[in-house]
Design an enzyme around this catalytic site. Sequence first.
Site, PDB file in Angstrom:
ATOM      1  N   GLU A   1      14.711   5.454   2.629  1.00 38.38           N
ATOM      2  CA  GLU A   1      15.353   4.028   3.374  1.00 38.38           C
ATOM      3  C   GLU A   1      15.513   3.181   2.335  1.00 38.38           C
ATOM      4  O   GLU A   1      15.334   2.097   2.354  1.00 38.38           O
ATOM      5  CB  GLU A   1      14.435   3.458   4.200  1.00 38.38           C
ATOM      6  CG  GLU A   1      13.632   4.463   5.325  1.00 38.38           C
ATOM      7  CD  GLU A   1      12.798   3.861   6.291  1.00 38.38           C
ATOM      8  OE1 GLU A   1      12.412   2.701   6.409  1.00 38.38           O
ATOM      9  OE2 GLU A   1      12.012   4.600   6.884  1.00 38.38           O
TER      10      GLU A   1
ATOM     11  N   GLU B   1       4.231   5.498   8.064  1.00 38.50           N
ATOM     12  CA  GLU B   1       3.424   4.221   7.677  1.00 38.50           C
ATOM     13  C   GLU B   1       2.010   4.233   8.220  1.00 38.50           C
ATOM     14  O   GLU B   1       1.591   3.271   8.708  1.00 38.50           O
ATOM     15  CB  GLU B   1       3.989   2.956   8.254  1.00 38.50           C
ATOM     16  CG  GLU B   1       5.722   2.896   7.461  1.00 38.50           C
ATOM     17  CD  GLU B   1       6.463   1.757   8.024  1.00 38.50           C
ATOM     18  OE1 GLU B   1       5.824   1.046   8.991  1.00 38.50           O
ATOM     19  OE2 GLU B   1       7.608   1.289   7.759  1.00 38.50           O
TER      20      GLU B   1
HETATM   21  C1  GLA Z   1      10.533   0.807   8.336  1.00 39.88           C
HETATM   22  C2  GLA Z   1      10.674   2.063   9.060  1.00 39.88           C
HETATM   23  C3  GLA Z   1      12.183   1.998   9.529  1.00 39.88           C
HETATM   24  C4  GLA Z   1      12.865   0.653   9.927  1.00 39.88           C
HETATM   25  C5  GLA Z   1      12.451  -0.186   8.821  1.00 39.88           C
HETATM   26  C6  GLA Z   1      13.245  -1.810   8.990  1.00 39.88           C
HETATM   27  O1  GLA Z   1      10.640   1.077   6.901  1.00 39.88           O
HETATM   28  O2  GLA Z   1      10.421   3.155   8.848  1.00 39.88           O
HETATM   29  O3  GLA Z   1      12.483   2.739  10.638  1.00 39.88           O
HETATM   30  O4  GLA Z   1      12.237   0.049  10.838  1.00 39.88           O
HETATM   31  O5  GLA Z   1      10.973  -0.569   8.698  1.00 39.88           O
HETATM   32  O6  GLA Z   1      14.484  -1.348   9.406  1.00 39.88           O
END
Ligand code: GLA
Length: 335
Positions: A244, A137
Site C-alpha cells: 500500500e 492489521e
Molecule cells: C489500511 C487498509 C487499506 C486502506 C488504508 C487507507 O492500510 O489496509 O485497505 O483502508 O488503510 O486507505
Amino acid sequence: MDQKRTIIPALHEVYKDYFSIGAAVNSKTLSSDKELLKKHFNSLTAENEMKFGLLQPQEGVYTFDQADKLVAFADENGMKLRGHTLVWHNQTSDWIFTNKDGLQVDRDTLLARMEAHISTVMGRYKGSFYSWDVVNEAISDDHAEYLRQSKWLEIIGEDFIAKAFEFAHKADPNASLFYNDYNESDPEKREKIYRLVKSLLEKDVPIHGIGLQAHWNLYAPNLDDIRAAIERYASLGLQLQITEMDVSAFAWDDRRTDLTQPTEEILELQAKRYEEFFKLFREYRDVITNVTFWGANDAYTWLSNFPVPGRKNWPFVLDEKGTPKESFWKITDIK
Ligand code: GLA
C-alpha cells in the site's frame, strides 16, 4: 530538460526483471486513470471495493459488481490481481458479529460466517487473484499489547488468524496468502509481526507472505529500520510484498493546511526518498515479489483526507495529471 526524459518509460517495464508494479484502484479511478493504469502498472488491488462491508453488506447478500469490473479490466489488459482483504477489524459489517436479537454471536457461528465469506469470495475469483491479504492489521500499536482488540479476537480468540488462513487455503490452494500490516518497519511492531507469523509457521498454518503496507512519509520511517524489517521478515523464508505504498508530503504530526501545491523542497525530498526505497527494493528482489502503490497518481489519494480532513496530499511518483514527477525519474533511472 534532460533529453532522455522526452520518452516516458512504463514503470512496470522498467521493473520487469524485479517485481510486478501495482496500483490500488476504485470504480472512479478505474475509469478516470484507465490509460495511465494500462501504461504503468501490471498489477491491481481494490482500494475499498473488496472489503468485507462492501462485498457482503448483509448475510448472504453479496455485491460483486465492482469487483467483477476490476477483474474484467485486469483480464483485458493482462494484469495481475492482489485480493484485499478478507479479515479485518475495520470496514466490516456489524451483522457478522451479532445474531437476530442483537446479541454477540458465539465462536462457532463467527467461524462459520468467516469461512462462508472467504470461500464464497475466493471461490468466485479462483484463478483471478494470485495473492490475498487474508488478515489485515491484527497486531496492536500499543506497547503493552500484542494483538489488537477486535471483535474477531474477542469472540474467536487468538486462533482467528490461523483459521482465516486455513479457510483461505482451502478455498484456493494456489493463491499466495499474506498477513498485511502498517507501521511494519517500526522495530517494536516488527517484532510482534515476526512473532505472529513465526508462530503460524510453527503450527503449519498455510501462510506464504508478509505484506508491508508502506504508508510512509518524507521523514519516517528511516531506511535502516525498513531494511531491518525486510531482513527480519525474509528470515522466515516467506515472500514479501509492498502492498500500500505512498509517501506523504507531510510528517505524521504535521497539521499544516496552507499548501495548495507541493513545494520544491517537498518534491526534492520525496524524489530522494523514492530513490532510496526502490534501490532497497531492488536489492531485495529475491524476496520482494510485488510493489503496489495505494493509488495511481496525485489526483486522488486517501491521504487527502487523512489524518487532516480535506488537506490535499501528493504521495505518488505521478502528478495530478499523471505526468512523471522527479520521483518517477529517480526510480526509473536504474542503470
Ligand atoms: C489500511 C487498509 C487499506 C486502506 C488504508 C487507507 O492500510 O489496509 O485497505 O483502508 O488503510 O486507505
